[in-house]
Design an enzyme around this catalytic site. Structure first.
Site, short mmCIF file in Angstrom:
data_model
loop_
_atom_site.label_atom_id
_atom_site.label_comp_id
_atom_site.label_asym_id
_atom_site.label_seq_id
_atom_site.Cartn_x
_atom_site.Cartn_y
_atom_site.Cartn_z
N GLU B 39 0.85 -1.19 0.00
CA GLU B 39 0.00 0.00 0.00
C GLU B 39 0.89 1.25 0.00
O GLU B 39 1.94 1.26 0.62
CB GLU B 39 -0.83 -0.04 1.30
CG GLU B 39 -1.79 1.10 1.51
CD GLU B 39 -2.53 0.97 2.87
OE1 GLU B 39 -2.19 0.05 3.67
OE2 GLU B 39 -3.44 1.77 3.11
N LYS B 109 -9.36 2.51 -2.04
CA LYS B 109 -9.69 1.92 -0.73
C LYS B 109 -10.96 2.56 -0.17
O LYS B 109 -11.08 3.79 -0.14
CB LYS B 109 -8.50 2.17 0.21
CG LYS B 109 -8.60 1.54 1.59
CD LYS B 109 -7.29 1.81 2.36
CE LYS B 109 -7.25 1.14 3.71
NZ LYS B 109 -5.94 1.39 4.39
N CYS B 142 -5.47 -3.24 2.54
CA CYS B 142 -5.28 -3.23 3.99
C CYS B 142 -6.57 -3.43 4.78
O CYS B 142 -7.13 -4.52 4.77
CB CYS B 142 -4.56 -1.94 4.38
SG CYS B 142 -3.70 -2.01 5.98
#
Lengths: 266, 266
Positions: B39, B109, B142
């Site tokens: 990330e 995300k 994540c």
């Protein structure tokens, strides 16, 4: 603190009276606030036929279940799995949550494992979440636990603890690893901040070996207790802490959910 | 077999050119069918201000990303996280899936962790599931992984592998335990029969320590590979086996779902 205890019994298939006496004596002799016993603790698991399963089933108003309630010490709560004979002789793989006054809630397993589908009908209701003096207890059975939608559901419904009577058939796993069902329970506990008490069974039944994997998982997903050689797992829990779903200054386990993006009605 | 590799880079906050060169050389030097990088590999993570985050962000058509594609060996596929400057200067914590022809899919995300909420807008689209020559690859980032609804969604959408660029801030865990995020990945893999490749970062950034927990989980939920001292995790996978969701004679991971009982639109 709330004392949670799981006792890993070894019911024998078809021996209803012996299994019942084992349940009664365990309830009477165990010092616990919340006692969790295995799935199908009354009947055993490996039925040879539908007829045998039917002979092993009892209705919810069977006097045996009244004897369980009568055996409960003081204010304790007990969760126990049994083979239920429902209306019109339909069988369910059920669990009851009891206190000394009798049944507080019943649940019929909805996700049936393998040959269970030959003997039992699936339940049609989600797990109950019961407010007790020790906290809010959800009840589900064995394979139900492996559906993260289900553990999420009861967490959203306010469960502090998920009580899970199980019969885990032994499956292969790498050396040193926990049973896969325990890993699944750890994740479910962590992502929902809810404690989970899984009470497995022991013994070998008609060649079927069991994992004997009884485990209590804390609300942060770690192992709080596993059954020792005596088959008992015990944990003194602070169940109320599980109600705070804030996991950082800016993160809330439920508030962060993006239900607009999950598309799970499929 | 498909060679999946994660390389645990240590980007330095604000050093775009150095981070970019690290990405290019890693892509060029790694023999992998599917390469997963961390990330925010372009930018670092611990921003001091929104202005600093903005200075570290690049648009999807930035020549740097074209250079990543140009560095790809043959037919390989790469997943890499970066700080995206979107329309009107809005920042996203994004990841791209590339082959040598360029970007095949982008993802922003949607579940943001803690201070990310100060700098990034959440995405509004679910993870893409991209058919590649190696199988169908889903991309999430994540904290997204910690929502079982999300891993279920991409599995239902047909993913064989979930590629997860991460930056896992180190959190306390009991001695001998894996990082909690890995336990969550194991459960998600097992209940969906989908492989998951999590590429963490390394190094310490402005006092923030990272878990350095890079792990590839097989589709049965066990650990296929973790990063060694060289920061690389490698696994030769049979991704197609993940498509069979039958887990017993009578059980199908998706067919057994009881969507009528989950009540998850809340």
């Amino acid at each position: 603190m709330t004392r949670i205890v799981c006792v890993q019994l070894a019911p024998r298939v078809g021996e209803l009276d012996a299994n019942h006496r084992q349940i009664v004596s365990t309830i009477a002799e165990t010092r616990a606030d919340i006692l969790v016993l295995p799935e199908l603790a009354t009947s055993g698991y490996v039925f040879e036929s539908a007829a045998e399963a039917a002979e092993c089933a009892i209705p919810p108003d069977d006097p045996k279940i009244g004897e369980w309630a009568a055996a409960i010490n003081g204010d304790s709560v007990v969760v126990c799995g049994y083979a239920e004979r429902g209306p019109e002789g339909v069988l369910y793989n059920s669990a009851v949550l009891l206190d000394s006054t009798g049944i507080l809630a019943s649940y019929r397993k909805t996700h049936l494992w393998d040959r269970e589908k030959l003997f039992f009908a699936p339940g049609s209701q989600p797990p109950p979440v019961v407010a007790t003096r020790f906290g809010r207890i959800a009840v589900m059975v064995c394979y139900d636990l492996e559906f993260p939608e289900y553990t999420r559901r009861v967490a959203l419904d306010g469960a502090d603890l998920i009580a899970v009577p199980t019969n885990w058939p032994e499956v292969a796993r790498p050396e040193g690893e926990r049973p896969p069902e325990v890993v699944i329970a750890q994740a479910a506990a962590r992502v929902n901040r809810v404690a989970i008490a899984c009470c497995d069974r022991s013994g070998t039944e008609r060649g079927q070996r069991w994992t004997e994997g009884t485990t209590i998982v804390s609300d942060d997903g770690w192992i709080a207790a596993t059954a020792g050689p005596d088959g008992r797992a015990e944990w003194d829990a602070d169940l109320v802490s599980a109600r705070d779903k804030n996991i950082s200054t800016r993160n809330h386990l439920f508030g962060d959910r993006r239900t607009d993006l999950y598309g799970l009605s499929r």
